[in-house]
Scaffold this active site. Structure first.
Site, PDB file in Angstrom:
ATOM      1  N   HIS A   1       5.902   5.826  11.457  1.00  0.00           N
ATOM      2  CA  HIS A   1       5.286   5.750  10.124  1.00  0.00           C
ATOM      3  C   HIS A   1       4.409   6.999   9.995  1.00  0.00           C
ATOM      4  O   HIS A   1       3.176   6.919   9.987  1.00  0.00           O
ATOM      5  CB  HIS A   1       4.475   4.460  10.028  1.00  0.00           C
ATOM      6  CG  HIS A   1       4.081   4.057   8.640  1.00  0.00           C
ATOM      7  ND1 HIS A   1       4.263   4.870   7.535  1.00  0.00           N
ATOM      8  CD2 HIS A   1       3.509   2.917   8.177  1.00  0.00           C
ATOM      9  CE1 HIS A   1       3.816   4.229   6.461  1.00  0.00           C
ATOM     10  NE2 HIS A   1       3.354   3.050   6.821  1.00  0.00           N
TER      11      HIS A   1
ATOM     12  N   ARG B   1      11.500   3.544   2.930  1.00  0.00           N
ATOM     13  CA  ARG B   1      11.023   2.613   3.961  1.00  0.00           C
ATOM     14  C   ARG B   1      12.167   1.652   4.270  1.00  0.00           C
ATOM     15  O   ARG B   1      12.797   1.115   3.360  1.00  0.00           O
ATOM     16  CB  ARG B   1       9.830   1.817   3.449  1.00  0.00           C
ATOM     17  CG  ARG B   1       9.566   0.597   4.320  1.00  0.00           C
ATOM     18  CD  ARG B   1       8.282  -0.082   4.014  1.00  0.00           C
ATOM     19  NE  ARG B   1       7.141   0.717   4.438  1.00  0.00           N
ATOM     20  CZ  ARG B   1       5.938   0.216   4.672  1.00  0.00           C
ATOM     21  NH1 ARG B   1       5.714  -1.073   4.530  1.00  0.00           N
ATOM     22  NH2 ARG B   1       4.946   0.998   5.034  1.00  0.00           N
TER      23      ARG B   1
ATOM     24  N   LYS C   1      27.951  -3.963  -3.113  1.00  0.00           N
ATOM     25  CA  LYS C   1      29.406  -3.919  -3.344  1.00  0.00           C
ATOM     26  C   LYS C   1      30.123  -3.279  -2.166  1.00  0.00           C
ATOM     27  O   LYS C   1      31.268  -2.873  -2.275  1.00  0.00           O
ATOM     28  CB  LYS C   1      29.693  -3.105  -4.605  1.00  0.00           C
ATOM     29  CG  LYS C   1      29.087  -3.623  -5.869  1.00  0.00           C
ATOM     30  CD  LYS C   1      29.589  -2.765  -7.039  1.00  0.00           C
ATOM     31  CE  LYS C   1      28.682  -2.838  -8.233  1.00  0.00           C
ATOM     32  NZ  LYS C   1      28.940  -1.728  -9.166  1.00  0.00           N
TER      33      LYS C   1
ATOM     34  N   ARG D   1       0.799  -1.229   0.000  1.00  0.00           N
ATOM     35  CA  ARG D   1       0.000   0.000   0.000  1.00  0.00           C
ATOM     36  C   ARG D   1       0.827   1.271   0.000  1.00  0.00           C
ATOM     37  O   ARG D   1       0.575   2.195  -0.765  1.00  0.00           O
ATOM     38  CB  ARG D   1      -0.882   0.056   1.252  1.00  0.00           C
ATOM     39  CG  ARG D   1      -2.175  -0.662   1.147  1.00  0.00           C
ATOM     40  CD  ARG D   1      -2.575  -1.173   2.506  1.00  0.00           C
ATOM     41  NE  ARG D   1      -1.768  -2.351   2.786  1.00  0.00           N
ATOM     42  CZ  ARG D   1      -2.135  -3.571   2.431  1.00  0.00           C
ATOM     43  NH1 ARG D   1      -3.291  -3.778   1.897  1.00  0.00           N
ATOM     44  NH2 ARG D   1      -1.337  -4.604   2.653  1.00  0.00           N
ATOM     45  N   THR D   2       1.804   1.334   0.911  1.00  0.00           N
ATOM     46  CA  THR D   2       2.551   2.580   1.042  1.00  0.00           C
ATOM     47  C   THR D   2       3.332   2.839  -0.243  1.00  0.00           C
ATOM     48  O   THR D   2       3.353   3.957  -0.764  1.00  0.00           O
ATOM     49  CB  THR D   2       3.491   2.513   2.271  1.00  0.00           C
ATOM     50  OG1 THR D   2       2.710   2.108   3.392  1.00  0.00           O
ATOM     51  CG2 THR D   2       4.121   3.853   2.560  1.00  0.00           C
TER      52      THR D   2
HETATM   53  C1  NCD Z   1       1.795  -0.980   8.184  1.00  0.00           C
HETATM   54  C2  NCD Z   1       3.302  -0.890   8.262  1.00  0.00           C
HETATM   55  O1  NCD Z   1       4.006  -1.165   7.296  1.00  0.00           O
HETATM   56  O2  NCD Z   1       3.759  -0.518   9.332  1.00  0.00           O
HETATM   57  N1  NCD Z   1       1.330  -1.147   6.876  1.00  0.00           N
HETATM   58  C3  NCD Z   1       1.180  -0.053   6.080  1.00  0.00           C
HETATM   59  O3  NCD Z   1       2.076   0.729   5.867  1.00  0.00           O
HETATM   60  N2  NCD Z   1      -0.045   0.121   5.576  1.00  0.00           N
HETATM   61  C4  NCD Z   1       1.222  -1.955   9.126  1.00  0.00           C
HETATM   62  C5  NCD Z   1       1.736  -3.346   9.100  1.00  0.00           C
HETATM   63  O4  NCD Z   1       2.546  -3.740   8.264  1.00  0.00           O
HETATM   64  O5  NCD Z   1       1.277  -4.097   9.964  1.00  0.00           O
END
Ligand code: NCD
Length: 331
Positions: free
Chosen positions: A146, A113, A92, A63-64
């Site tokens: 997040h 991320r 490397k 999703r993100t």
């Molecule tokens: C969450 C995350 O990655 O922290 N998911 C997300 O970004 N929608 C929640 C999760 O992975 O449980």
């Protein structure tokens, strides 16, 4: 943070204050209206066609990643991506700082991320001391933060309570692995911006919130309670926010020994929730959220997921300085 003082990096949710949250909710609402016509969408596509974005996602994401990528494309911004550090020169032996500095040579913003807590801050600091600092957006950093998920969660709550006085005064129940769930950490810190908010943290004792969060909420004067009585906590709740066990952070598969059956929302439990309550989940879900609930009007998680794309469109316009080209309605 002041509105004219738009964010450069987005690293943690505590950098956002109430005027910012009110503004981004209104901006997101306004931007969504552009989605209704071809002309509107073409207008959005012109806003950032002169910029380029990099998605550095070395931790799994559906999703993100897709909502940020779509948000960039809605604004006309081409994207490049790394989804596995083994395909970059980190393999490397290049340092993470050098790798990210390299990306900054080619793009105007980096959305990242990572599994490593604090890494986004470390990279933002590093880039600030180079000739070409570019904004870093934290799209999930290990179990710590997040912030953009918290923004879309606030937007979803705000819309859900629009006819009931908004978020102030509401009781929000956060359930699951609260120790390692970064969405819960970031969201609780944002909720602290609303008057008279009550937070109920529900988890088995092994997954209780960390001391630093407890301390921050106490300092901000937030009313909160911690309990392991899930069904009891549903009583009087305005929003229940379910989360999954974050077992990717297990050292020795320790999650397997913890029974979370009592922290799952089942169809049969809906009778304990108010008629106008809201059910949320950052997704992905496992057994903690019964799929039979999807059709219940209180289930907002699919809408929440889609709101993520529009909230991220709004955030990108702010960070890259084109938000003033979207005229907000007079209130
Ligand atoms: C969450 C995350 O990655 O922290 N998911 C997300 O970004 N929608 C929640 C999760 O992975 O449980």
């Amino acid at each position: 943070m002041h509105l004219d003082d738009r964010p450069f990096h987005v690293l943690e949710s505590s950098q956002f204050d109430r005027p910012f949250l009110d503004y981004i909710c209104l901006l997101t609402d306004t931007i969504r209206r552009f989605d209704k016509s071809k002309e509107g969408l073409m207008y959005l596509r012109g806003l950032l066609a002169h910029k380029r974005a990099m998605l550095y996602f070395t931790q799994p994401s559906t999703r993100t990643f897709l909502s940020f990528q779509s948000a960039c494309h809605i604004l006309g911004m081409p994207t490049s991506e790394i989804r596995d550090s083994s395909t970059s020169s980190e393999r490397k032996g290049e340092s993470i700082e050098d790798s990210l500095q390299t990306f900054s040579s080619y793009v105007d913003i980096i959305i990242m991320r990572t599994q490593v807590p604090g890494l986004c801050n470390q990279i933002a600091n590093h880039l600030d001391n180079t000739d070409r600092p570019v904004p870093i957006i934290n799209a999930g950093s290990g179990p710590d933060e997040h912030p953009t998920q918290a923004l879309l969660d606030i937007y979803t709550l705000n819309r859900s309570f629009i006819r009931r006085g908004g978020i102030p005064g509401k009781t929000i129940t956060l359930v699951g692995d609260l120790k390692r769930g970064r969405t819960v950490r970031s969201l609780s810190l944002l909720l602290a911006n609303y008057e008279d908010i009550k937070i109920r943290f529900v988890s088995p004792k092994e997954y209780r919130i960390e001391d630093d969060l407890r301390l921050q909420l106490t300092k901000k004067g937030v009313q909160f309670e911690e309990t392991s009585d899930f069904i009891g906590a549903l009583d009087g709740t305005d929003a229940v926010y379910m989360t999954r066990v974050q077992d990717e952070y297990d050292a020795n598969n320790e999650s397997a020994a913890i029974n979370i059956d009592n922290y799952s929302l089942k169809y049969e439990d809906l009778c304990h929730l108010k008629k106008e309550a809201v059910i949320m989940h950052p997704l992905p879900r496992r057994t903690e959220l019964d799929t039979r609930i999807d059709k219940d009007p209180r289930a907002k998680y699919w809408r929440q997921e889609r709101n993520g794309m529009w909230t991220r469109v709004a955030l990108l316009t702010m960070i890259l300085g084109v938000h003033r080209n979207i005229v907000l309605p007079d209130l």
